[in-house]
Design a protein around this motif. Sequence first.
Motif, PDB file in Angstrom:
ATOM      1  N   ILE A   1       4.408  -1.836   6.444  1.00 58.36           N
ATOM      2  CA  ILE A   1       3.853  -2.234   7.724  1.00 58.36           C
ATOM      3  C   ILE A   1       3.842  -3.747   7.823  1.00 58.36           C
ATOM      4  CG2 ILE A   1       1.789  -2.222   9.160  1.00 58.36           C
ATOM      5  CD1 ILE A   1       1.267   0.513   7.456  1.00 58.36           C
TER       6      ILE A   1
ATOM      7  N   ALA B   1       0.481  11.464   4.059  1.00 60.58           N
ATOM      8  CA  ALA B   1      -0.550  10.610   3.459  1.00 60.58           C
ATOM      9  C   ALA B   1      -1.742  11.458   3.010  1.00 60.58           C
ATOM     10  CB  ALA B   1      -1.001   9.549   4.461  1.00 60.58           C
TER      11      ALA B   1
ATOM     12  N   LEU C   1       6.226   2.912   3.006  1.00 66.17           N
ATOM     13  CA  LEU C   1       6.579   2.792   4.413  1.00 66.17           C
ATOM     14  C   LEU C   1       5.938   1.487   4.875  1.00 66.17           C
ATOM     15  CD1 LEU C   1       8.080   4.740   6.285  1.00 66.17           C
ATOM     16  CD2 LEU C   1       5.899   5.586   7.054  1.00 66.17           C
TER      17      LEU C   1
ATOM     18  N   TYR D   1       0.822  -1.204   0.000  1.00 67.38           N
ATOM     19  CA  TYR D   1       0.000   0.000   0.000  1.00 67.38           C
ATOM     20  C   TYR D   1       0.858   1.256   0.000  1.00 67.38           C
ATOM     21  CZ  TYR D   1      -4.285  -2.626   0.969  1.00 67.38           C
ATOM     22  OH  TYR D   1      -5.356  -3.474   0.899  1.00 67.38           O
ATOM     23  N   SER D   2       2.035   1.183   0.609  1.00 63.35           N
ATOM     24  CA  SER D   2       2.874   2.374   0.631  1.00 63.35           C
ATOM     25  C   SER D   2       4.338   1.987   0.767  1.00 63.35           C
ATOM     26  CB  SER D   2       2.475   3.299   1.781  1.00 63.35           C
ATOM     27  OG  SER D   2       3.163   2.937   2.956  1.00 63.35           O
TER      28      SER D   2
END
Lengths: 218, 651
Positions: free
Chosen positions: B67, B247, B65, B62-63
């Motif tokens: 998770i 974001a 960064l 999703y990004s």
Amino acid sequence: MTELIEKQEEILEQLWISKNEKNKNSVTYEVLGVSKHSEEISSLQKEGLINLDDEKVWLTEEGDRKGEKVVRRHRLAERLLVDVIDVSGKEIHDTACKLEHYLKEGIEDKVCTLLGHPKTCPHGNKIPPGACCNVDVKVGDKYVVPLSSLKFGQKGKIVFISGISDKNLQSLASMGILPGAKIVVKQTFPSYLFGIGNSEFAVDKTVADAVYVRIEKD
Amino acid sequence: MHNKIKVLLVGNPNVGKSALFNALTGKYVAVSNYPGTTVEFTQGEVQYKGNSIEIIDTPGMYSMLPISEEEKVARNLILQGNPDWIVNVVDAKNLERMLPLTFQLIETGIPVILVLNMMDEAKRMGLEIDCEKLSQILGLPVIKTVSIKKIGVKDILNLIINAPYTYKPNSIKYDNEIEQEIEKLINFIKGDYKISKRLLSILLLQKDEEISDLVKVNENEDIIDVANTSRRKLEEVFRVSLDYMIALKRQLVAGEIVQKIFKKVAKEKESKVVSFISAITIHRIWGYPILFLVLYFGLYKFVGQFGAGTLVDFIETNIFEEWLLSGLTNLIEEGIKNDNIKELLIRDYGVITLGLKYAIAIILPIVTTFFLFFSILEDSGYLPRLAFLLDRVFKKIGLTGKAVIPLVLGFGCDTMATMVTRTLNTKKERVIATILLSLAVPCSAQLGVMLAVLSTSSTLLAIWVFILVLIFFIVGYFSKYFIRGEKTIFFVEIPPVRIPKLSNIIIKTYTRLVWYFKEVLPLFIYASLLIWVGRITGIFDLLLKIIAYPLQFIGLPYESAKVFLFGFFRRDYGAAGLYDLHKQGVFNNNQLLILSVMLTLFLPCIAQFIMTVKERGLKMGISIALFVTVFSILTGYLLHLIINVFLGISL
């Protein structure tokens, strides 16, 4: 009319609660913790908010209206602290006592709207309704409430997300669950199901409680 | 001769990356409808107009960064993989939600191609996209595709081989305050990196640990402090976390862009059947009977009765024993003189009679039917729906709905499922899921055999199911309190229901079977070999005696020791042994029940134990194994006391 100082507001609050919720029209100086000749009492009397005799004090009609406002502000402050700022325990009351004095007319109604015109304070006491509450019921204006309190089919826009960790916030954000996103609620049991754009998401109560939505009417 | 061109397929989960990979390379990779079933990446190669192109399918992200574990894998491929191109696959109908990742991929400085996939679905929903305008705004090549129908796929390849990349992608501009701090950090970075200094700076500001470690090597140590100071400064200004600010900005810009390029046209009629299925499978009431029916028909009827019953019978008697085994046995009996070698190959515990027979005649049909069932669940989009329905129940045992994936997969292969637990959000969830998988989730082979063995009496079967469900929840409930860790939350994307494609189901089942057999078959052969060595040296009989000794206190006959000894290698091996012994009529019903429960709970197979150690660490792995063993024995003893001593009944 002059601005009431904090102590006077506390007295009005106490008198209003006693009269309207405990059915005791008057309160003694002893219970109030002030003397008859104190500055607060005499200025309240001067403004026509209270009547008094040698032992006790009671509200005038205008005093009753004023007292209601103070109580409303205090309880809204409590809701604000609990629902949005996430304060708990003894802090709630102490901070609310300070905060209520800053919620002047106008701001108070905005807070009330933000909170979705709550009916009760966190302790379960009734919050006296303000002008904004009645307007909203008629016009169907904006409410800000947690996603968890929306019903099936209700639409809204995410206003803010609070009460979950930064990491979780970030994962929600990366999936597009962010302020500004338009949502529509599709199911509320066993978990919460809502649509954003052409996608659907399922979240549990913790998340649904943390996502605040401004309800939009069709 | 050109050098190999390296291309990464990157995108959110469930956008059709894997389908695009298939279309590009012609090779198969699992096309799943649930985030979290592919934790590894897949690599393929294609020859196109004299160019050799290497294509890597990354797990959904999703990004930048990361998770989850999948996102980490995907990001590392971008950071360390030296790609020449990033093909950013997005679901066209959800472009607004996916553009933020595109912005981040642009920030890497690696050439990006934006692929608007699932154009057919978007069209059906009445969305038309102005590709040229989008390309202009982003400064990227934009290609429309329908990857499952291979539409638009050649355009991607043509673009890749017609380098150089002449586009000038437009990076997103953040608020001035943020830009200033980014600028400051960019000037600080002196080394040479595979991704742009801009993205490095942003990730440093976002306190990304891996990036911090990466730059620490080449840069002045102060850089981390500088980044942290900047971050604190910015958070003071904005009063919210910086990640959130960034974001928000990305989403805002995405929204603006989509406004400019979306044209709404008439919506085609949605298939009524599909939308009905979509709704009813998550219905607050009907969802549960459907869930029950899915499990009843899928697990019990299809895997249990058809796979473990009909198919096993057929393969075992008709193919294995009559045809393969009888021929081989005669051949070996006559051709080989040495008794030990005969024993090794064809006697009771021989490699062929035991190892191969168990693996091929008993386990293969069961596992195949299970993986078929699971693949259909996956491709239809039912798994996230299951997660939605079960989240509430799973919260009671310290898990979230997400844990249904490893737990259901556990009914197929606990080892595979233990690996997949890494997709769970918190360590606490991963530990609880691993314990439950080790203890109370029988794998398909075991399940199939148990169903076959216990099917003689529906009372036995019901009691067995009841005890296991009870143990599952009791152990889960207590784990919730005993295993420390942060509280977890549940959120998952629910994809639309899709009708699975038969070819996908078959190839996916096949790839899973290959994985399974690579792991299982050698173990079965080793087990036979070890037993053979044990038998000619006498160790085997000694071990049987040692194991049988405590078993008599639980009212179990001597033969049951074999089941446990086999079960040590693999639970399904033990289960298959149980099946064999049961057919010989060794046990009465009381013994059968106790043995079945104990064996289901018993020590995981070696492969799962190794996987548990790999995923959870040695200490945790051993603790879980010990707990499971003790728990199994105590449960057996308790059952013995209740049934044989206290109630004194025969079932």
